[in-house]
Design an enzyme around this catalytic site. Sequence first.
Site, PDB file in Angstrom:
ATOM      1  N   ASN A   1     -41.314  24.813  -9.724  1.00  0.00           N
ATOM      2  CA  ASN A   1     -40.196  24.543  -8.821  1.00  0.00           C
ATOM      3  C   ASN A   1     -39.704  23.114  -8.955  1.00  0.00           C
ATOM      4  OD1 ASN A   1     -40.640  27.101  -8.004  1.00  0.00           O
ATOM      5  ND2 ASN A   1     -41.636  26.567  -6.062  1.00  0.00           N
TER       6      ASN A   1
ATOM      7  N   ASP B   1     -38.126  21.786  -6.377  1.00  0.00           N
ATOM      8  CA  ASP B   1     -38.112  21.211  -5.029  1.00  0.00           C
ATOM      9  C   ASP B   1     -39.382  20.384  -4.824  1.00  0.00           C
ATOM     10  OD1 ASP B   1     -40.328  22.718  -3.726  1.00  0.00           O
ATOM     11  OD2 ASP B   1     -39.037  24.462  -3.964  1.00  0.00           O
TER      12      ASP B   1
ATOM     13  N   HIS C   1     -41.045  21.736 -14.510  1.00  0.00           N
ATOM     14  CA  HIS C   1     -39.616  21.804 -14.830  1.00  0.00           C
ATOM     15  C   HIS C   1     -38.804  20.686 -14.180  1.00  0.00           C
ATOM     16  CE1 HIS C   1     -40.299  26.387 -15.645  1.00  0.00           C
ATOM     17  NE2 HIS C   1     -40.732  25.617 -16.611  1.00  0.00           N
TER      18      HIS C   1
ATOM     19  N   GLY D   1     -45.690  33.665  -6.288  1.00  0.00           N
ATOM     20  CA  GLY D   1     -44.229  33.718  -6.302  1.00  0.00           C
ATOM     21  C   GLY D   1     -43.563  33.349  -7.610  1.00  0.00           C
TER      22      GLY D   1
ATOM     23  N   SER E   1     -42.195  35.268 -11.385  1.00  0.00           N
ATOM     24  CA  SER E   1     -42.055  36.504 -12.157  1.00  0.00           C
ATOM     25  C   SER E   1     -42.811  36.416 -13.492  1.00  0.00           C
ATOM     26  CB  SER E   1     -40.573  36.803 -12.408  1.00  0.00           C
ATOM     27  OG  SER E   1     -39.967  35.698 -13.050  1.00  0.00           O
TER      28      SER E   1
END
Length: 226
Positions: free
Chosen positions: A87, A89, A104, A170, A172
């Site tokens: 994430n 965030d 990332h 969470g 994929s």
Amino acid sequence: MKKVVVLTGAGISAESGISTFRDSDGLWEQYRVEDVATHEAWERNPKLVLDFYNARRKDVIKAQPNEAHKQLVRLEEKYDVRIITQNIDNLHERAGSTNVIHLHGDVTKCCSDRNLNKPYPIEGDTLSYGITAPDGGMMRPFIVFFNEPVPMMEPAMELCSQADYFIIVGTSLVVYPAAGLINFVPKSVPCYLVDPKEVRVSRNITVYTEKAGTGVKKVVDELMSL
Ligand code: APR
């Protein structure tokens, strides 16, 4: 202290109101990756890329850490917890987690387009077009675009190989190299997965088919009781 390594994806922040990427209401239903999240997009139309990440940053600043982020902080009372997040965030840090690797990048920061490894803070919620970095490059979001190298993979692989417990929340697990990290976790290590949808994993794993807010608490309760 035993080491718990946690790999998180967009789903852990969904209950904080941040969109995932590949769910039916996900970001990649509204935008084309090639337009906003590749190096070519940045070269072709940096303003569009800046707009996209300025909107993501506004969402992140408004959001609050949820129960799942908080439960992972609780785990630090008993374990050496290392979070590897895909994430962009900063909700793990804002919840209080002390060891977080961002594979990332981090949308609250920027970097020169000549040096992707040196982040700078962004004042406020907007990175404007045309800001010059100290090295003369242009400031861009501190994000690893698709098809760019992922510098934090090396330390992440190392952590996975040292795990005593491994938790996936969470994600994929379709984006590489992050999705391959589980292959570095020794086969004897107990693994847990929390996701409301089925996620394909090629090893023995304890699955909680539910949202992060409730599922992560169950995993943390179990590890705290050992
Ligand atoms: N709790 C837990 N998991 C959830 C929740 C929830 N409340 N809501 C959705 N999910 C799950 C979905 O079922 C899905 O498996 O979160 C996962 C989100 O998957 P993606 O949208 O593909 O996100 P992610 O795996 O983090 O994407 C990886 O792709 O586009 C890139 O760089 C981007 O880091 C991102 C990478």
